[in-house]
Motif scaffolding. Sequence first.
Motif, PDB file in Angstrom:
ATOM      1  N   LYS A 175      14.710  33.480   3.275  1.00  0.00           N
ATOM      2  CA  LYS A 175      14.565  32.279   2.447  1.00  0.00           C
ATOM      3  C   LYS A 175      15.913  31.599   2.220  1.00  0.00           C
ATOM      4  N   ILE A 176      16.947  32.403   1.962  1.00  0.00           N
ATOM      5  CA  ILE A 176      18.276  31.831   1.747  1.00  0.00           C
ATOM      6  C   ILE A 176      18.814  31.216   3.036  1.00  0.00           C
ATOM      7  N   GLY A 177      18.662  31.943   4.136  1.00  0.00           N
ATOM      8  CA  GLY A 177      19.196  31.465   5.415  1.00  0.00           C
ATOM      9  C   GLY A 177      18.540  30.202   5.914  1.00  0.00           C
ATOM     10  N   SER A 178      17.335  29.891   5.466  1.00  0.00           N
ATOM     11  CA  SER A 178      16.644  28.691   5.934  1.00  0.00           C
ATOM     12  C   SER A 178      17.328  27.409   5.477  1.00  0.00           C
ATOM     13  N   TYR A 179      18.191  27.499   4.465  1.00  0.00           N
ATOM     14  CA  TYR A 179      18.878  26.320   3.946  1.00  0.00           C
ATOM     15  C   TYR A 179      20.351  26.259   4.379  1.00  0.00           C
ATOM     16  N   PHE A 180      20.740  27.073   5.335  1.00  0.00           N
ATOM     17  CA  PHE A 180      22.158  27.195   5.677  1.00  0.00           C
ATOM     18  C   PHE A 180      22.615  26.217   6.763  1.00  0.00           C
ATOM     19  N   ALA A 181      21.749  25.296   7.179  1.00  0.00           N
ATOM     20  CA  ALA A 181      22.168  24.333   8.197  1.00  0.00           C
ATOM     21  C   ALA A 181      23.301  23.447   7.683  1.00  0.00           C
ATOM     22  N   LEU A 182      23.221  23.026   6.418  1.00  0.00           N
ATOM     23  CA  LEU A 182      24.269  22.178   5.851  1.00  0.00           C
ATOM     24  C   LEU A 182      25.587  22.929   5.658  1.00  0.00           C
ATOM     25  N   PRO A 183      25.596  24.133   5.077  1.00  0.00           N
ATOM     26  CA  PRO A 183      26.858  24.883   5.000  1.00  0.00           C
ATOM     27  C   PRO A 183      27.489  25.151   6.366  1.00  0.00           C
ATOM     28  N   ILE A 184      26.665  25.426   7.378  1.00  0.00           N
ATOM     29  CA  ILE A 184      27.196  25.634   8.731  1.00  0.00           C
ATOM     30  C   ILE A 184      27.896  24.368   9.210  1.00  0.00           C
ATOM     31  N   THR A 185      27.266  23.228   8.981  1.00  0.00           N
ATOM     32  CA  THR A 185      27.856  21.956   9.396  1.00  0.00           C
ATOM     33  C   THR A 185      29.174  21.702   8.674  1.00  0.00           C
ATOM     34  N   LEU A 186      29.223  22.000   7.385  1.00  0.00           N
ATOM     35  CA  LEU A 186      30.454  21.783   6.613  1.00  0.00           C
ATOM     36  C   LEU A 186      31.581  22.688   7.097  1.00  0.00           C
ATOM     37  N   SER A 187      31.268  23.927   7.439  1.00  0.00           N
ATOM     38  CA  SER A 187      32.290  24.834   7.964  1.00  0.00           C
ATOM     39  C   SER A 187      32.796  24.362   9.327  1.00  0.00           C
ATOM     40  N   ALA A 188      31.881  23.891  10.172  1.00  0.00           N
ATOM     41  CA  ALA A 188      32.283  23.372  11.485  1.00  0.00           C
ATOM     42  C   ALA A 188      33.161  22.137  11.335  1.00  0.00           C
ATOM     43  N   VAL A 189      32.818  21.269  10.391  1.00  0.00           N
ATOM     44  CA  VAL A 189      33.640  20.081  10.127  1.00  0.00           C
ATOM     45  C   VAL A 189      35.016  20.497   9.604  1.00  0.00           C
ATOM     46  N   SER A 203      39.698  21.562   3.624  1.00  0.00           N
ATOM     47  CA  SER A 203      39.541  22.551   2.547  1.00  0.00           C
ATOM     48  C   SER A 203      38.387  22.169   1.634  1.00  0.00           C
ATOM     49  N   PHE A 204      38.273  20.888   1.339  1.00  0.00           N
ATOM     50  CA  PHE A 204      37.187  20.420   0.474  1.00  0.00           C
ATOM     51  C   PHE A 204      35.837  20.659   1.141  1.00  0.00           C
ATOM     52  N   SER A 205      35.762  20.411   2.446  1.00  0.00           N
ATOM     53  CA  SER A 205      34.511  20.611   3.185  1.00  0.00           C
ATOM     54  C   SER A 205      34.102  22.090   3.187  1.00  0.00           C
ATOM     55  N   VAL A 206      35.069  22.973   3.442  1.00  0.00           N
ATOM     56  CA  VAL A 206      34.782  24.407   3.442  1.00  0.00           C
ATOM     57  C   VAL A 206      34.404  24.881   2.044  1.00  0.00           C
ATOM     58  N   TYR A 207      35.085  24.368   1.033  1.00  0.00           N
ATOM     59  CA  TYR A 207      34.802  24.755  -0.356  1.00  0.00           C
ATOM     60  C   TYR A 207      33.388  24.365  -0.764  1.00  0.00           C
ATOM     61  N   ILE A 208      32.976  23.137  -0.423  1.00  0.00           N
ATOM     62  CA  ILE A 208      31.614  22.698  -0.744  1.00  0.00           C
ATOM     63  C   ILE A 208      30.586  23.585  -0.032  1.00  0.00           C
ATOM     64  N   GLY A 209      30.884  23.947   1.220  1.00  0.00           N
ATOM     65  CA  GLY A 209      29.980  24.823   1.952  1.00  0.00           C
ATOM     66  C   GLY A 209      29.838  26.185   1.293  1.00  0.00           C
ATOM     67  N   ILE A 210      30.949  26.739   0.810  1.00  0.00           N
ATOM     68  CA  ILE A 210      30.892  28.047   0.143  1.00  0.00           C
ATOM     69  C   ILE A 210      30.105  27.956  -1.158  1.00  0.00           C
ATOM     70  N   LEU A 212      27.707  25.917  -1.848  1.00  0.00           N
ATOM     71  CA  LEU A 212      26.290  25.837  -1.490  1.00  0.00           C
ATOM     72  C   LEU A 212      25.751  27.206  -1.069  1.00  0.00           C
ATOM     73  N   ALA A 213      26.517  27.916  -0.239  1.00  0.00           N
ATOM     74  CA  ALA A 213      26.028  29.156   0.355  1.00  0.00           C
ATOM     75  C   ALA A 213      25.866  30.276  -0.660  1.00  0.00           C
ATOM     76  N   VAL A 214      26.838  30.442  -1.539  1.00  0.00           N
ATOM     77  CA  VAL A 214      26.825  31.591  -2.454  1.00  0.00           C
ATOM     78  C   VAL A 214      26.361  31.227  -3.854  1.00  0.00           C
ATOM     79  N   GLY A 215      26.191  29.933  -4.145  1.00  0.00           N
ATOM     80  CA  GLY A 215      25.815  29.528  -5.484  1.00  0.00           C
ATOM     81  C   GLY A 215      24.529  28.730  -5.563  1.00  0.00           C
ATOM     82  N   LEU A 216      24.557  27.522  -5.028  1.00  0.00           N
ATOM     83  CA  LEU A 216      23.446  26.588  -5.227  1.00  0.00           C
ATOM     84  C   LEU A 216      22.203  26.971  -4.427  1.00  0.00           C
ATOM     85  N   ILE A 217      22.372  27.416  -3.192  1.00  0.00           N
ATOM     86  CA  ILE A 217      21.192  27.759  -2.383  1.00  0.00           C
ATOM     87  C   ILE A 217      20.445  28.963  -2.952  1.00  0.00           C
ATOM     88  N   PRO A 218      21.119  30.085  -3.274  1.00  0.00           N
ATOM     89  CA  PRO A 218      20.374  31.185  -3.924  1.00  0.00           C
ATOM     90  C   PRO A 218      19.728  30.753  -5.241  1.00  0.00           C
TER      91      PRO A 218
END
Length: 269
Positions: A175-189, A203-210, A212-218
């Motif tokens: 369930k968590i991994g299904s929303y990780f397309a955006l964090p993946i994109t932010l890390s790639a950017v 740094s801002f892009s990676v920070y927003i991705g983190i 999302l991944a460890v806070g907002l998505i769960p």
Amino acid sequence: MKICTVCNNTQAGGNFCGKCGGPLETEVAATANPETPNSFTPPNHANIQQPSPSTEVTVQSNEQLDQLKEHSKAYFTYFVQQLKSPSTNAHEVANQKNHLTSLIVYMVLTAISVYSLLNSTIGASAFSIATPSFIQILLYSIIFLAILIGVSLVSIYVTSKLFSDTLTFKNILSKIGSYFALPITLSAVGILLSILGSNLIASFSVYIGICLAVGLIPLYVMIKQLQIKTKGIDGFYAFIFYLIVTAIIGAIIGVFIMDSTIGDMLDYI
């Protein structure tokens, strides 16, 4: 030799039997013909070319490469769909493998982005002398992200077991991994921008991705789960319980991290 059709007398020549005068006919010799269609000639195995081990390895490698291409193409199609509409396939069991793959891809890309940012910010010469190697940073970053995601995983599991439908750890990860397309994109950017020298935006892009991944998505997954069903308690209080469990587990693990090798790495950063 010829044989008489009346008395079966045999003689060398002539058209009529010298014994009874009956007509003669040629005697057919019953000889075995080795070339008859019913005969079976065993194959000569010595003349059959057996495939060499190198040929078999090449065939297997090509098959594995084709399978990898097919899986990569299928995952890319899934990734684009999830990026456009994250909630569309979030609960489909058939996509569990892709959901889990997204988690792994995100952690690897984020670890690479951290290394790239450090390398770009400090400088390649000083960075190679003063900091751990690429493998160490990659390993530390993946472990750190796995721990943060694990905190949310345990919190969601405990909350769902007490106040909602019980979920397995695999289902929660899916369930968590299904929303990780955006964090993946932010890390790639972030990786791309750090290579181009835009460290602040990277740094801002990676920070927003983190975040999302460890806070907002769960958090979002927990809210959606509590909307399905709660056991004898209002969903609001179940959500508060989730936040408390997350804070407690996070604090305990945070203390452990600060006293570990990963903590030393974070202090340096």
